[in-house]
Design an enzyme around this catalytic site. Structure first.
Site, mmCIF file in Angstrom:
data_model
loop_
_atom_site.group_PDB
_atom_site.id
_atom_site.type_symbol
_atom_site.label_atom_id
_atom_site.label_comp_id
_atom_site.label_asym_id
_atom_site.label_seq_id
_atom_site.Cartn_x
_atom_site.Cartn_y
_atom_site.Cartn_z
ATOM 1 C CB SER A 5 101.239 123.510 129.183
ATOM 2 O OG SER A 5 101.265 123.081 128.098
ATOM 3 C CG ASP B 48 103.730 117.444 131.557
ATOM 4 O OD1 ASP B 48 104.559 116.864 131.691
ATOM 5 O OD2 ASP B 48 102.492 117.151 130.834
ATOM 6 N NE ARG C 212 115.353 121.988 126.011
ATOM 7 C CZ ARG C 212 116.417 122.100 126.573
ATOM 8 N NH1 ARG C 212 116.418 122.877 127.695
ATOM 9 N NH2 ARG C 212 117.632 121.473 126.328
ATOM 10 C CG ASP D 244 115.861 129.724 131.373
ATOM 11 O OD1 ASP D 244 116.925 130.215 130.668
ATOM 12 O OD2 ASP D 244 115.251 128.813 130.606
ATOM 13 C CG HIS E 161 99.538 118.719 129.662
ATOM 14 N ND1 HIS E 161 100.903 118.439 129.658
ATOM 15 C CD2 HIS E 161 99.110 119.703 129.120
ATOM 16 C CE1 HIS E 161 101.175 119.491 129.434
ATOM 17 N NE2 HIS E 161 100.352 120.336 128.928
#
Length: 528
Positions: free
Chosen positions: A196, A219, A233, A238, A302
């Site tokens: 998350s 997720d 984000r 990355d 989730h």
């Protein structure tokens, strides 16, 4: 995301007619207030001592997608805590980047791979999934495992936690760089797993660590990150390799819909996982901070990503055989496809001669042969079970409908097959996730899923169920109820430990087409 070299660069840091005019003015004032509150930190440089600074510019704000952008907590308020685990210290050692010496240095071994686990919103490092993942990692391999506890920052209102995540990203990057600089650790051996908001924290950290090996996003949170710039984000730049598991990626879900990694997996389409309910209630319970609803209904779609990743560690054929689950011999195999609809309709059942059409979801995603080819997102789809073990086996049935005496007639219904293997195993698979209308002369490839691996396909007992709409069922006198088949084949997609996903097919073509009578099973010998 690119590496951050200077503060200020656009990278991660971090009625009635006579009332109409009055309504417009009121709306303008209201939106001005919202804008003022939500952008109160725009243009401010926020520094956190040795961690570095964050800059908030207009790229971090969007009226539609990220209207609230508050200033993060102070570093001391968040109070990030690192805990280091190894096979010799299963209970863990609390440490900080500046006191990695002494006992904690004896626990951390720079020659071994390091897994860093980061929780998300309204969670903590003592959560069951973090503990389970830590234990499973150490059972399967001799590793350094570091958990990141930012519970104080994650327990605030969601919009505040989103801002706090940037500070935690600075903390994680500072830790990794300290281990690299002071203890000669290789950045390529670090693998961050974040759930998350924790997934975006991993991205913030990765943008400040040159050559970070891998990031796995479980997720990644969608609220405040959807349709935002890549530096806001988690992004595929990355780390050297970034893999994502989407399990609640829908409009009413909590996850990110966009494919942002080198490989993105969408089990069951990436939304509304089997056995989960009420996605809208889960979303609003999170927004409104309703603790009971959040804690009892959220841990479904989730958080299914956590369970799927843990299962992949247990059953991995690449990690040491010690600690490997003996009750779970299947693997979470994803198939490269444009959409989930194309996948369930049987349009993506081949791995290709180069193996690029299939990838293992979870810990072994980095074994994908095309992971270095960064020419756009790759979406992989698969079906799972509703409970552990979530993995299963995919089958593809190819059916050709023979010509009827009346070529305009068609049949609509379901196909179910009990597939037999040469070793005597039997697998019952449903091959029509939704009703199909099959016209004469058409060939359909249909996806099936089962818990059982029948290996070499030998025969199948096929059942065709005629299922027209209600009116046709009672008033159609000339509807075709039986399916006339001229060709049928079944393909078993079985994972091979040599990193190859094989397709083993068995098929037959009859000189005379045969009828599959509605709701009457028929044994079909499949011979290639």
């Amino acid at each position: 995301m690119n590496n951050i070299n200077s503060v200020g660069s656009s990278v991660k840091q971090g009625g009635k007619p006579n009332r109409g005019a009055m309504d417009i003015k009121q709306a303008a004032v209201l939106w001005s207030l919202i804008l003022m509150l939500s952008t109160s930190s725009l243009g401010n440089k926020i520094c956190y001592g040795e961690l570095g600074c964050l800059v908030t510019d207009e790229g971090w704000h969007s009226i539609a997608h990220r209207p609230f952008n508050p200033t993060p907590y102070r570093r001391e308020e968040i109070g990030t805590v690192f805990k280091l685990f190894s096979r010799h210290k299963r209970h863990g050692v609390v440490f900080s980047p500046n006191n990695i010496g002494g006992n904690s240095l004896r626990v951390f071994n720079p020659t071994k791979n390091t897994k860093i686990i980061i929780h998300g919103f309204r969670s903590n490092a003592d959560s069951v999934w973090v503990t389970n993942m830590t234990n499973v990692f150490l059972e399967r391999d001799d590793l350094n495992v570091i958990t990141v506890n930012w519970a104080n920052g994650a327990g605030s209102l969601y919009v505040k936690a989103v801002s706090n995540a940037r500070v935690v990203g600075l903390e994680v990057a500072f830790l990794i760089n300290k281990l690299i600089e002071n203890h000669n650790a290789n950045p390529g051996t670090f693998h961050i797993i974040g759930h998350s908001l924790g997934a975006h924290i991993a991205g913030y950290a990765g943008s400040r660590v040159d050559g970070l090996g891998r990031i796995t996003g479980l997720d990644p949170a969608g609220l405040g990150f959807t349709r935002m710039p890549s530096y806001v984000r988690l992004d595929r730049l990355d780390a050297e390799f970034v893999d994502i598991i989407h399990t609640d990626a829908e409009f009413v879900g909590l996850g990110l819909v966009e494919a942002v990694g080198d490989v993105d997996f969408f089990p069951n389409g990436g939304y509304h996982q089997k056995g989960c309910r009420w996605p809208m209630i889960r979303k609003w319970s999170a927004i409104l901070k309703l603790r009971f609803l959040f804690e009892n209904l959220l841990p479904c779609s989730h958080t299914r990503s956590q369970e799927l990743f843990i299962e992949s560690i247990k059953s991995s054929p690449y990690l040491n055989t010690e600690g490997r689950s003996t009750s779970n011999s299947c693997h979470l195999v994803g198939f490269l496809c444009h959409t989930y609809e194309d996948f369930v309709n049987g349009q993506c059942t081949s791995c290709g001669n180069d193996g690029l059409g299939c990838a293992l979801m979870g810990i072994d995603a980095d074994k994908y042969p095309g992971k270095r080819k960064r020419n756009g997102p790759r979406k992989f789809y698969l079906v799972t079970n509703s409970s552990p073990p979530y993995c299963g086996h995919h089958y593809a049935m190819n059916v050709t409908v023979a010509a009827y005496p009346r070529e305009s007639d068609a049949a609509s219904g379901d196909i179910i097959a009990a597939i037999n293997g040469r070793d005597g195993s039997v697998s019952t698979a449903h091959f029509t996730p939704k009703l199909r209308t099959m016209k004469p002369g058409e060939t359909h490839t249909i996806l099936g899923f089962s818990d059982v691996d029948i290996r070499q396909v030998y025969a199948a007992r096929v059942t065709w169920s005629w299922k027209p709409n209600t009116l046709l069922k009672y008033f159609c006198l000339s509807c075709i109820q039986n399916l006339l088949v001229s060709h049928l084949s079944v393909t078993n997609m079985e994972y091979n430990s040599n990193s190859i996903v094989e397709t083993k097919a068995a098929c037959t073509t009859w000189k005379t087409p045969i009828y599959l009578a509605s709701d009457k099973p028929r044994d079909v010998l499949l011979v290639c």
